[in-house]
Design an enzyme around this catalytic site. Structure first.
Site, PDB file in Angstrom:
ATOM      1  N   ASP A 176      43.072  34.019  33.181  1.00  0.00           N
ATOM      2  CA  ASP A 176      42.528  35.360  33.603  1.00  0.00           C
ATOM      3  C   ASP A 176      43.625  36.092  33.363  1.00  0.00           C
ATOM      4  O   ASP A 176      45.068  35.798  33.864  1.00  0.00           O
ATOM      5  CB  ASP A 176      41.878  35.443  35.037  1.00  0.00           C
ATOM      6  CG  ASP A 176      41.414  36.807  35.218  1.00  0.00           C
ATOM      7  OD1 ASP A 176      40.583  37.546  34.539  1.00  0.00           O
ATOM      8  OD2 ASP A 176      42.241  37.306  36.232  1.00  0.00           O
ATOM      9  N   HIS A 181      46.591  36.360  41.119  1.00  0.00           N
ATOM     10  CA  HIS A 181      46.298  37.029  42.539  1.00  0.00           C
ATOM     11  C   HIS A 181      45.441  36.056  43.236  1.00  0.00           C
ATOM     12  O   HIS A 181      44.812  35.254  42.346  1.00  0.00           O
ATOM     13  CB  HIS A 181      45.569  38.440  42.173  1.00  0.00           C
ATOM     14  CG  HIS A 181      44.592  38.729  41.407  1.00  0.00           C
ATOM     15  ND1 HIS A 181      44.753  38.919  40.042  1.00  0.00           N
ATOM     16  CD2 HIS A 181      43.258  38.393  41.517  1.00  0.00           C
ATOM     17  CE1 HIS A 181      43.571  39.107  39.418  1.00  0.00           C
ATOM     18  NE2 HIS A 181      42.748  38.577  40.276  1.00  0.00           N
ATOM     19  N   GLU A 203      43.161  35.311  28.246  1.00  0.00           N
ATOM     20  CA  GLU A 203      42.351  36.711  28.285  1.00  0.00           C
ATOM     21  C   GLU A 203      43.433  37.665  27.780  1.00  0.00           C
ATOM     22  O   GLU A 203      44.355  38.270  28.667  1.00  0.00           O
ATOM     23  CB  GLU A 203      41.986  37.082  29.561  1.00  0.00           C
ATOM     24  CG  GLU A 203      40.901  38.595  29.598  1.00  0.00           C
ATOM     25  CD  GLU A 203      40.980  39.117  30.952  1.00  0.00           C
ATOM     26  OE1 GLU A 203      40.095  39.793  30.972  1.00  0.00           O
ATOM     27  OE2 GLU A 203      41.661  38.767  31.908  1.00  0.00           O
TER      28      GLU A 203
END
Length: 619
Positions: free
Chosen positions: A349, A263, A377
């Protein structure tokens, strides 16, 4: 009814242990004790495919064996056993599969109820660079570590934000009625500060840094990227970042960046709700924007897909060819720019929200450079994670080289807070070891705290002895230890933002620091902790980790409880019985551990003891 025994954690029952490489053979052996055995079968299937039945041949008085060729591509395979025995004229069919904890299994009454064991089949070994495998990492939340400017002046303060009066202030959010953050807060940590603290990190023993996001953004955490090609001016300039990078390399230290590609920020160059980058630019303001196809609009422009429904974070379509080229194209891409500059690796991420093919594209970009690392992650067991209704393949080869080891953190807290028994903790860690390809397991970035978790000292009730035990587990465990900035200094705090306090440079807890440094030094002085095999063991009140290679070993035994306990020869080792295991058991027996304490024995200690004895007897 037959007596059935099978335990995939012991090589007598399954070879090789754990994950199997594609196009290799595994051998299964099961014991069946019955008056008359009619048939023994291995029932195995590849993920989401039909069962295959493999007849097992009698190879001993009670042993039945078979081979299975894993030649149906990488992925997950699941298996159990079907045993038929005869009593008088009756044929009895029994099914055998795992318990919830794994290891030695149990009998089930029907094919519909039987549970399956897992075998992870991977494409290739994920060899990581030596600098990474030898790493002691340190995670820095850049705004909260150190300000290197004269008089602590803040670089380029952002509009509509506030700056704390002192570095000792408690972080605090100013939120609106719907929970939205109205004002971001900054302490002013920057690259110059990190640069100035390199001697501190070297003294601690750190040789690798993982930085939370550094690119231009609105927030203090910078997971709302505004411009992937620009450094956030609060942290400094691109030249200052390059100077930090070069200085780290001169000091034989390495740097991993946080890649946030799921994002972007609402007010980013690419979406641009508030018009910061021009009133008629960005996907929100212009249907003909080159970034428009990156986003999914339900009702243009105000209703759009966002990360977990947070409107501040418009979600990017990772399958968009333009976005893929932008992030990991060979030339002029985000990855190419920063990796060419000298960045040593990336931590992705929310990796389970990135399609496997997207991660594969990132890995392909990094393969154009030498000695780089790609981590992800993942909060759970990454071998069998299902995300967005798809089984993830990111640790099967050509994708991630390792993941953040949150299951280890959970086990540390469960054990030291006495939420789970040593046996349950040992078995859960052994199951993780079984499920991961061995190189992935040894490449994982081990943590007992991050920017997304409560501070470990707070989790452990501010108990200094338990904190020492937490460090011990992280540094002895297979994988790469990573200290969350300030954990070694005694920082406390609950959930975000309390876990993101400024580093307490004037009030470092020396006892905690000394304990942390002790384990860093021990790790560096014992090479087998990098590559040595692992065995977990336990007693009723005790938990242990054994690391070994040939005849060399390190064994850590922990008493997490608040009362002393004595080892009475009653430790259970989750491994094959060997002379080395017997020796370790013997050396630990009849030893008493005080409350919240540990015993540490090594083969080196034994050799030195023998040499000392010989020198005395010669005299």
């Amino acid at each position: 009814m037959a007596v059935i025994r099978f335990n995939p954690w012991k090589k007598v029952y399954k070879k090789p242990f754990g994950a199997v490489k594609e196009n290799e053979v595994a051998i299964f052996m099961i014991e069946v004790i019955a008056e008359k055995v009619v048939s023994v079968q291995l029932i195995i299937h590849k993920d989401f495919q039909k069962d295959k039945t493999v007849n097992m041949s009698k190879t001993g008085e009670t042993e039945f064996s078979c081979e299975y060729f894993f030649n149906h591509q990488a992925g997950l395979y699941f298996y159990h056993f079907e045993v038929q025995t005869q009593v008088d004229d009756e044929i009895i069919t029994e099914f055998y599969g795992p318990t919830e904890q794994g290891g030695e299994g149990q009998k089930f009454s029907s094919a519909e109820t039987v549970w399956d064991y897992q075998v992870t089949c991977y494409k290739r070994a994920e060899k990581a660079p030596d600098w990474y495998r030898n790493g002691i990492f340190y995670q820095i939340f850049p705004d909260r570590f150190a300000n290197g400017n004269p008089n602590r002046i803040i670089n380029s303060p952002k509009k509509n934000t506030y700056i704390y009066a002192t570095e000792e202030d408690e972080p605090l959010y100013v939120k609106g009625p719907d929970g939205e953050i109205l004002r971001w807060d900054f302490f002013g940590g920057n690259f110059k500060g990190i640069l100035q603290k390199i001697p501190y990190l070297k003294e601690l023993g750190v040789n690798g840094i993982y930085l939370n996001p550094i690119f231009e953004a609105s927030s203090n955490h910078r997971y709302d990227t505004a411009d992937y090609f620009s450094i956030d001016p609060v942290l400094g300039t691109q030249e200052e970042f390059k100077n930090l990078l070069d200085t780290l390399h001169e000091n034989e230290m390495h740097l991993i960046l946080d890649g946030v590609f799921s994002h972007v920020g609402q007010n980013s160059r690419y979406f641009n709700v508030n018009g910061t980058y021009g009133e008629n630019t960005g996907a929100y303001n212009d249907r003909y924007s080159p970034y428009y196809s990156w986003f999914t609009f339900i009702d243009y422009p105000d209703d759009y897909a966002s990360w977990w429904g947070i409107k501040d974070l418009p979600e990017v379509n990772k399958e968009d060819p333009g976005f893929q080229k932008f992030i990991y194209g060979k030339e002029d891409s985000v990855l190419s720019k920063w990796t060419k500059m000298g960045v040593d690796g990336w931590r992705l991420d929310v990796a389970d929200e990135l399609p496997d093919e997207f991660i594969k594209g990132i890995r392909g970009n990094l393969e154009n450079f030498s000695e780089k690392i790609l981590l992800g992650e993942v909060w759970e067991d990454a071998s069998n994670k299902i995300s967005y209704n798809q089984r993830r393949e990111y640790i099967l080869g050509d994708h991630l080289q390792g993941v953040m080891n949150y299951p280890l953190r959970n086990s540390v807290i469960d054990l030291l807070s006495e939420k789970k028994s040593p046996k349950i903790v040992a078995m859960s860690l052994m199951k993780l070891y079984e499920n991961y390809p061995v190189d992935i397991f040894f490449n994982n970035l081990n943590n007992i705290g991050t920017h997304d978790t409560e501070r470990i000292l707070s989790e452990l009730g501010h108990h200094l002895k338990k904190m020492d035990l937490a460090f011990a587990m992280m540094f002895i465990f297979p994988g790469i230890p990573c200290i969350y900035y300030g954990d070694e200094a005694g920082l406390t705090g609950g959930k975000d933002p309390e876990n993101r306090k400024f580093f307490p440079w004037e009030t470092i807890n020396q006892d905690i620091y000394d304990d942390c440094k002790k384990w860093v030094t021990f790790r560096k002085n014992n090479p087998l902790l990098k590559d040595g095999e692992v065995c977990f063991f336990y007693g009723e009140q005790l938990f242990g980790i054994l690391r070994y290679f040939d005849d060399d070993y390190v064994a850590l035994l922990i008493n997490p409880g608040n009362y002393p306990t004595t080892v009475n020869g009653n430790l259970t080792f989750i491994s094959d019985e060997t002379s080395m295991v017997e020796e370790v058991h013997r050396r630990l027996s009849n030893r008493t551990l005080k409350e919240n304490s540990y015993l540490l024995i090594t083969s080196e200690q034994k050799r030195k003891s023998i040499e000392k004895y010989r020198s005395i007897t010669k005299k």
